[in-house]
Design an enzyme around this catalytic site. Sequence first.
Site, short mmCIF file in Angstrom:
data_model
loop_
_atom_site.label_atom_id
_atom_site.label_comp_id
_atom_site.label_asym_id
_atom_site.label_seq_id
_atom_site.Cartn_x
_atom_site.Cartn_y
_atom_site.Cartn_z
N PRO A 172 -14.04 -18.11 -43.51
CA PRO A 172 -14.05 -16.77 -43.92
C PRO A 172 -13.75 -16.48 -45.27
O PRO A 172 -13.13 -16.65 -46.30
CB PRO A 172 -12.47 -16.60 -43.34
CG PRO A 172 -12.17 -17.59 -43.34
CD PRO A 172 -13.10 -18.97 -43.10
N SER A 185 -13.86 -20.78 -50.52
CA SER A 185 -14.75 -21.17 -50.69
C SER A 185 -16.19 -20.55 -50.15
O SER A 185 -17.08 -21.91 -49.38
CB SER A 185 -15.17 -22.86 -51.18
OG SER A 185 -13.66 -22.44 -53.11
N SER A 197 -18.11 -18.00 -50.54
CA SER A 197 -19.65 -18.22 -51.35
C SER A 197 -20.00 -19.45 -51.59
O SER A 197 -21.12 -20.39 -51.36
CB SER A 197 -19.12 -17.51 -52.83
OG SER A 197 -18.64 -18.12 -53.70
N ASP A 211 -15.55 -26.09 -56.77
CA ASP A 211 -15.59 -25.23 -55.09
C ASP A 211 -17.57 -26.58 -54.92
O ASP A 211 -17.67 -26.41 -53.67
CB ASP A 211 -16.00 -23.73 -55.21
CG ASP A 211 -14.42 -23.37 -55.34
OD1 ASP A 211 -13.58 -23.88 -55.98
OD2 ASP A 211 -14.43 -21.83 -55.68
#
Length: 986
Positions: free
Chosen positions: A637, A643, A645, A689
């Site tokens: 989500p 993370s 992205s 990330d």
Amino acid sequence: MGVEDGRKHPLVFAYYVTGHGFGHATRVVEVVRHLINAGHDVHVVTGAPDFVFTTEIQSPRLFLRKVLLDCGAVQADALTVDRLASLEKYSETAVVPRDSILETEVEWLNSIKADLVVSDVVPVACRAAANAGIRSVCVTNFSWDFIYAEYVMAAGIHHRSIVWQIAEDYSHCEFLIRLPGYCPMPAYRDVIDVPLVVRRLHKSRKQVREELGIGEDVKVVILNFGGQPAGWKLKEEYLPSGWLCLVCGASNSQDLPPNFIKLAKDVYTPDLIAASDCMLGKIGYGTVSEALAYKLPFVFVRRDYFNEEPFLRNMLEQYQGGVEMIRRDLLTGHWRPYLERALTLRPCYEGGSNGGEVAARILQDTASGKSYISNKLSGSRRLRDAIVLGYQLQRMPGRDLWIPDWYANAETELGLRTGSPTAEMRDDSFLMDSYQEDFEVLHGDLLGLPDTVSFLKSLAKLDAAYDTVKNTGKREIRERIAATALFDWEEDIFVTRAPGRLDVMGGIADYSGSLVLQMPIREACHVAIQKIHPGKERLWKHAQARKLAKGDGPTPVLQIVSFGSELSNRGPTFDMDLSDFWDGEQPMSYEKARNYFAQDPSQRWAAFVAGTILVLMKELGIRFENSISMLVSSAVPEGKGVSSSAAIEVASMSAIAAVHGLKIPPRELALLCQKVENHVVGAPCGVMDQMTSACGESTKLLAMVCQPAEVLGLVDIPSHIRFWGIDSGIRHSVGGTDYGSVRVGAFMGRRIIKYIASTLLSQSLSANGMTPEDVEEDGVELLESEALLDYLCNLSPHRYEALYSKVLPETLLGETFVEKYADHNDPVTVIDMKRNYGLRAAARHPIYENFRVKAFKALLTSATSDDQLTALGELMYQCHFSYSACELGSDGTDRLVQLVQEMQHSKMSKSVEGTLYGAKITGGGSGGTVCVVGRNCIRSSEQIFEIQQKYKSATGYLPIIFEGSSPGAGKFGHLRIRRRNTSNKN
């Protein structure tokens, strides 16, 4: 609409109109016209020009009062809403002068002896009516609490109280007359739905065309745009042969080509809309309602941050009346495929367009004393709208002020249950065997991952849907229609997977070189990809038209479909010629790429995917000779601090590498993906990330020193320890102002520490007459290393406290810093000269966090005990409050940590073996998810769910719970699949 005997006549209505464009005023006209025709007096409070009302209503019973009591959404340009400017303008217009506004409005309402206050949809009008002892009703399809709720996320810690103040004002309204295409509007206690409010026609299609000298054989598009993009010039070649365009809102100085007709500013547009063959413009209530009412196909262009748009767009598409045009095709004149597609539509709205008459009747009855309050749509219903549609769209902020009782308690009024959106993955084990019926796996291993099996099943359905759409014309969700044409199902398709991550320890210290501990979560992004020889791909019609216009012949094209855009302002598709990435003989610069993707905010998401191609071109010298088709489907989500992205970037780059046979080690791939985020997207994140998404493994923590990315290894999570993530509901973004300013503050701090160390070193050597070789015992070696400090985290806490903590300024103006130190030496952030940066807390956090993470890692491998868990929890609490000192906290995440503390120290937890031990905000902060550590037992899970329910009771938001982990992209590798039984397909 008649008037009953004995009723006060005329009634007096005070009708407030929001200061947002003409759309509200034009629909108010229709309601007011019916009220006046019934013999009543209407005082309209508005900032709109008089002609909007007087063109349609010529009556002494209409009174226009020019007052602006709110500002709506401030637009940076014709297609872009400036979120921060909107909040600042609203504060200036409605918050600062609030007391005087209320005093003035109460006095005025009493002076005109108003029987009813009507608002579309000015918040303070409802409160003024209550103060004056007058009933009030709202008539609208959206309310400003919902619209502004997302804007506060861009404003950092500022302006958050605005949303709840607006909601409280609306709560004084007696009920809502709700128009079709509505957004979640939780503030209203009761709701009455009415048909579309649409302005009536004055002239027939034939009359309008005769007056304009347009024959029936000519195709007409009306450009109903409201303020057109600055510097944009319409050109004759934008229209297909035989077409004319009627232009609304053109400036007097604008010269138009012969096939464009400039309309007067006060022209009555409904007649022209009904006389046209299609409309081209921006989505708003007025344009959508009139397009549906007059069955006119509507070619629309998205606006960014216009938060009512997804609901109007879905209504438009539900009745088969909409065609979306990509913004760059609008601006560059590739109109033909969209206009031709519009003519094939058959809009089918049959819901009625007499909402103005119906609303006027309800208002008249209410002003006469009739009560419309019912239990049917009260309390629970309005809150359900907010939970299901609002909060799950990530639009609502966390609680920042007292929430009215009606809001917090509404759901329990009728015992409504909405279910629990936990992060438990659906049990798809029954699919594990059946996926083999759809695809033959030629390479790779599904690793027993049920979400991957589900993704393969969804691919198989796309193949079937392609045949269905092609052969029957059956309507599908638009993004799925686009996806059906992506792949050649007789050729190999590659599939990759990359998970999000839970930041257990380390967080924002990564860019300062800290050790971090990260866990890949179960939720992941899947990408399906296929490379196709240029000229053999299935291009979308607008892409075909653009290719024909260029006349280049077969050239490589990138086409991407992103699932999950139905209820967002994110466009579901993106396409470009891969040659657009070239600037002469070299790949374009990252700065040009940022501008390229930023030109259409509804497609800005494509930077995360397509940006991976540019990075591979620039960093590895890869040339892409074939077309590329990609389908992106992410279960991570957005805005939750886990993370999303990075998962998209890693899955996308892994897919591109796989399909082109590139062997990129996971660590290198993660570093390349960081370049995508830093340089193409423009978000100043560290690398943890991407490293976790690429290099992580299930049930383990990835231990990494971010200098820049040294993976120390994987740390087993002991079997008696478990980590959870609990989402606060407050949208998080590493591109936000708070994260960026704290990062700037940390780099400023490092620069000042280096300067102080250099000064102390110089003083020490000159005072003692020594050389560096002679003075180890005097600490010169330490000062030398600190004068060259490459990462803040290489400075120990005791050295920081001994020499630097009291010397570092608490805050520092950007201009003052630059004057003395020139630069902060961070390649991905820029100092704002006029901004005052919090410096001491930003520099202190990573120094102490690095120490905390090292202690945390050591504790994980220590002897199992209650003390071990208590110490782990204490380190997390310390981390959380250090974030708060940096002003990266939020009310929602603080509340969750507080709930964990209360649970940990409750009498029941003390009477038995403890279960939950600590919690902290994660990632970039300012919202997002809280990480919790506890004992791996059933009671811990029960307490997590108790916290979930308590948070919901306090805020109205039911948090998502993240639990469990999954392998990173490197461990998953890639799948190469081929559809079975393709030879039997038509």
